[in-house]
Every structure is written in structure tokens, then in C-alpha cells.
Motif scaffolding. Structure first.
Motif, mmCIF file in Angstrom:
data_model
loop_
_atom_site.group_PDB
_atom_site.id
_atom_site.type_symbol
_atom_site.label_atom_id
_atom_site.label_comp_id
_atom_site.label_asym_id
_atom_site.label_seq_id
_atom_site.Cartn_x
_atom_site.Cartn_y
_atom_site.Cartn_z
ATOM 1 N N GLY A 96 -32.953 85.048 1.366
ATOM 2 C CA GLY A 96 -32.094 86.116 1.846
ATOM 3 C C GLY A 96 -30.851 86.167 0.989
ATOM 4 O O GLY A 96 -30.641 85.302 0.133
ATOM 5 N N ALA A 97 -30.029 87.189 1.210
ATOM 6 C CA ALA A 97 -28.829 87.335 0.394
ATOM 7 C C ALA A 97 -27.676 87.885 1.211
ATOM 8 O O ALA A 97 -27.870 88.632 2.169
ATOM 9 N N ILE A 98 -26.488 87.497 0.804
ATOM 10 C CA ILE A 98 -25.258 88.078 1.312
ATOM 11 C C ILE A 98 -24.694 88.913 0.177
ATOM 12 O O ILE A 98 -24.416 88.389 -0.905
ATOM 13 N N LEU A 99 -24.556 90.217 0.409
ATOM 14 C CA LEU A 99 -23.946 91.102 -0.571
ATOM 15 C C LEU A 99 -22.481 91.255 -0.202
ATOM 16 O O LEU A 99 -22.148 91.805 0.851
ATOM 17 N N LEU A 100 -21.618 90.747 -1.042
ATOM 18 C CA LEU A 100 -20.188 90.758 -0.789
ATOM 19 C C LEU A 100 -19.550 91.884 -1.600
ATOM 20 O O LEU A 100 -19.759 91.966 -2.813
ATOM 21 N N VAL A 101 -18.801 92.759 -0.934
ATOM 22 C CA VAL A 101 -18.179 93.899 -1.600
ATOM 23 C C VAL A 101 -16.711 93.966 -1.200
ATOM 24 O O VAL A 101 -16.365 93.833 -0.024
ATOM 25 N N ASP A 102 -15.856 94.193 -2.176
ATOM 26 C CA ASP A 102 -14.419 94.321 -1.963
ATOM 27 C C ASP A 102 -14.129 95.596 -1.165
ATOM 28 O O ASP A 102 -14.629 96.674 -1.498
#
Length: 180
Positions: A96-102
Motif C-alpha cells: 500500500g502507499a501513503i500519497l503525501l501532498v503539500d
């Protein structure tokens, strides 16, 4: 990949400077990896001299925390396009992934690259909109941009049903809704 209910391999993906390593530092502090009185450097995962000097992740690194009996291997991936091969290698190990966006900048070119690779690998994604405390934060607009990006990358119906968290990684805070 064989499923193990007591183990998760989660890649944290983002554009450079959106707060991946700071978020991982917060996870370490809250999960009991360090003693309460232990002095810990910022950006613990950035252990190469060049990474510390430039403030970026170059080589993917793995660390683990345990939460409710589940071991979570966190894979801190590079956030710069020059290290795309390292991102792909990291995603091959992830479940799985965590997509981190500012919350101010929104999805940027490397966000597009890593998300495309993540969707191609058919990994479930948790979206984290970080830095919501900035004066120029625009979390709702950024969330709409993220949906647009998913659609532009031909995400499937199930992939569009991603959970969203709002965070201030520097403070180690994440919440389900902005009102929280």
C-alpha cells in the motif's frame, strides 16, 4: 504478494519537500520507537551526508513501527525525479502507499510520477494532505486536484475511493477532517 494480517509494507510517496521524512519522524515519536527522554535528530531516516546536506531522500529506507499488533514497515521513498528507479524498487515491495501532498503546492510533477507507478502496481492509496497549518494552505482545492490527477492517470473506480487524512507533520498531528 501473499497477504499477512500482521504485516504491512507501506511506501510513503510525494514530491520533494512535501514532508515525507518529517511525517516519518512523527510516526517514530508517537509509536514509542524512542524513549520519552531520548534526544533525537530531525530527519532520522536521512542518514546519508548528501541527504542531510540537501534535505532530500535519495535512497529508499525501511523502518518499522507496531500498531495494534500489526508490524508496519514504512518505506520512505525519494521525492525527486532523479531517483525514479529507487521509487519503483520501493513500490515493488509495498502492499500500500501513503500519497503525501503539500496543502499549498498541491500535486507536482514527481507526485504524478510516483502516483502513476503506484496505480500501475494496483496498490491501495491513503492520501495525506500535509502542512494544513500554512497561511497559504488550500486543502479542499488540493484534494480536488488530487482527484483530478487520479482521474487523469486512469485510476479505477476502487482506486478513486481513497481515504483522506489532513496533517501537520512537523507537529505529529493527523486528522480525518479539517474541523478536527
Amino acid at each position: 504478494m501473499q497477504y499477512n494480517e500482521f504485516l504491512r509494507n507501506v511506501a510513503i510517496i510525494a514530491h520533494v519537500d512535501h514532508g515525507k521524512t518529517t511525517l516519518v519522524d512523527g510516526m517514530f515519536k508517537q509509536s514509542g520507537v524512542f524513549r520519552a527522554d531520548q534526544q533525537v535528530d530531525d530527519r532520522v531516516m536521512d542518514n546519508m551526508d548528501l541527504e542531510r546536506e540537501r534535505g532530500i531522500t535519495i535512497a529508499a529506507k525501511n523502518c518499522a513501527v507496531t500498531w495494534k499488533g500489526v508490524k508496519i514497515n514504512i518505506i520512505d521513498t525519494p521525492g525527486h525525479a532523479d531517483f525514479g528507479g529507487e521509487v519503483e524498487r520501493s513500490l515493488s515491495m509495498a502492499t500500500g502507499a501513503i500519497l503525501l501532498v503539500d496543502a499549498s503546492e498541491g500535486p507536482l510533477p514527481q507526485t504524478r510520477f510516483v502516483l502513476r507507478k503506484t496505480l500501475e502496481a494496483d496498490l491501495p492509496v491513503i492520501v495525506v494532505i500535509n502542512k494544513i497549518d500554512r497561511k497559504d494552505a488550500r486543502p479542499q482545492e488540493v484534494l480536488n486536484e488530487i482527484y483530478d490527477l487520479f482521474i487523469d492517470l486512469d485510476a479505477g473506480e476502487a482506486q478513486l475511493e481513497f481515504p483522506v487524512l489532513y496533517a501537520i507533520g512537523r507537529e505529529g498531528v493527523a486528522m480525518n477532517a479539517l474541523e478536527d
